[in-house]
Design a protein around this motif. Structure first.
Motif, PDB file in Angstrom:
ATOM      1  N   ASN A   1       0.797  -1.236   0.000  1.00  0.00           N
ATOM      2  CA  ASN A   1       0.000   0.000   0.000  1.00  0.00           C
ATOM      3  C   ASN A   1       0.824   1.278   0.000  1.00  0.00           C
ATOM      4  O   ASN A   1       0.348   2.312   0.466  1.00  0.00           O
ATOM      5  N   LEU A   2       2.028   1.234  -0.518  1.00  0.00           N
ATOM      6  CA  LEU A   2       2.842   2.440  -0.655  1.00  0.00           C
ATOM      7  C   LEU A   2       2.341   3.198  -1.882  1.00  0.00           C
ATOM      8  O   LEU A   2       2.375   2.678  -2.993  1.00  0.00           O
ATOM      9  N   HIS A   3       1.856   4.411  -1.672  1.00  0.00           N
ATOM     10  CA  HIS A   3       1.247   5.178  -2.757  1.00  0.00           C
ATOM     11  C   HIS A   3       2.134   6.310  -3.266  1.00  0.00           C
ATOM     12  O   HIS A   3       2.005   6.716  -4.412  1.00  0.00           O
ATOM     13  N   GLU A   4       2.998   6.839  -2.418  1.00  0.00           N
ATOM     14  CA  GLU A   4       3.811   7.985  -2.810  1.00  0.00           C
ATOM     15  C   GLU A   4       5.210   7.836  -2.233  1.00  0.00           C
ATOM     16  O   GLU A   4       5.377   7.510  -1.062  1.00  0.00           O
ATOM     17  N   VAL A   5       6.204   8.101  -3.083  1.00  0.00           N
ATOM     18  CA  VAL A   5       7.596   8.035  -2.671  1.00  0.00           C
ATOM     19  C   VAL A   5       8.278   9.324  -3.113  1.00  0.00           C
ATOM     20  O   VAL A   5       8.156   9.724  -4.271  1.00  0.00           O
ATOM     21  N   ASN A   6       8.987   9.958  -2.182  1.00  0.00           N
ATOM     22  CA  ASN A   6       9.714  11.181  -2.520  1.00  0.00           C
ATOM     23  C   ASN A   6      11.139  11.076  -1.985  1.00  0.00           C
ATOM     24  O   ASN A   6      11.362  11.115  -0.779  1.00  0.00           O
ATOM     25  N   PHE A   7      12.075  10.929  -2.913  1.00  0.00           N
ATOM     26  CA  PHE A   7      13.494  10.866  -2.590  1.00  0.00           C
ATOM     27  C   PHE A   7      14.231  12.033  -3.246  1.00  0.00           C
ATOM     28  O   PHE A   7      15.350  11.891  -3.717  1.00  0.00           O
ATOM     29  N   SER A   8      13.624  13.190  -3.274  1.00  0.00           N
ATOM     30  CA  SER A   8      14.226  14.372  -3.902  1.00  0.00           C
ATOM     31  C   SER A   8      15.449  14.851  -3.128  1.00  0.00           C
ATOM     32  O   SER A   8      15.520  14.714  -1.909  1.00  0.00           O
ATOM     33  N   GLY A   9      16.375  15.446  -3.864  1.00  0.00           N
ATOM     34  CA  GLY A   9      17.514  16.108  -3.248  1.00  0.00           C
ATOM     35  C   GLY A   9      18.494  15.187  -2.557  1.00  0.00           C
ATOM     36  O   GLY A   9      19.112  15.569  -1.566  1.00  0.00           O
ATOM     37  N   ASN A  10      18.653  13.978  -3.075  1.00  0.00           N
ATOM     38  CA  ASN A  10      19.629  13.051  -2.518  1.00  0.00           C
ATOM     39  C   ASN A  10      20.783  12.879  -3.497  1.00  0.00           C
ATOM     40  O   ASN A  10      20.959  13.716  -4.386  1.00  0.00           O
ATOM     41  N   LYS A  11      21.553  11.824  -3.338  1.00  0.00           N
ATOM     42  CA  LYS A  11      22.704  11.581  -4.203  1.00  0.00           C
ATOM     43  C   LYS A  11      22.603  10.235  -4.901  1.00  0.00           C
ATOM     44  O   LYS A  11      23.598   9.588  -5.191  1.00  0.00           O
TER      45      LYS A  11
END
Length: 124
Positions: A18-28
């Motif tokens: 049930n994971l609907h949204e993933v945000n990994f912005s601004g990483n490396k």
């Protein structure tokens, strides 16, 4: 997990039900591996929004961004990375994708598989 200096995605991310949204912005993060979207069970991903802009992504493995695991995906943001090439199966199966932001990369062309995205309203 925004701006956390992550160099790779957590293992078994696709196993989270049930994971609907993933945000990994601004990483490396530099590479998108198959473990991002491939669920080991019989269930398909419920992921609707994947945001990974402002990373260092320069490679997407074949099969990561294609197939039935993309059925629910509506928003994909890979802007401001280092992509110069997309695999030939990129977004094949993303039948519900409406927004795709690939801006500020080094892309010279897009694969024909993007034509599978019949509901796309925004391609940047």
């Amino acid at each position: 997990l925004i701006n956390c200096d992550l160099k790779e995605l957590p293992p078994d991310l696709a196993e989270i039900d049930n994971l609907h949204e993933v945000n990994f912005s601004g990483n490396k993060i530099q590479v998108l591996h198959k473990s991002l979207m491939i669920h080991s069970g019989t269930k398909h991903s419920q992921l609707r929004k994947l945001v990974m802009n402002n990373n260092l992504i320069n490679f997407i493995e074949v099969g990561v961004m294609s197939g039935d695991q993309l059925n629910e995906l509506i928003v994909l943001n890979l802007a401001n990375n280092r992509l110069s090439y997309l695999p030939g199966d990129f977004l094949a199966g993303a039948v519900n994708l409406e927004i795709c932001d690939l801006s500020s990369n080094h892309l010279q062309s897009l694969p024909d598989s993007i034509l599978w995205c019949k509901k796309m309203r925004v391609l940047d």
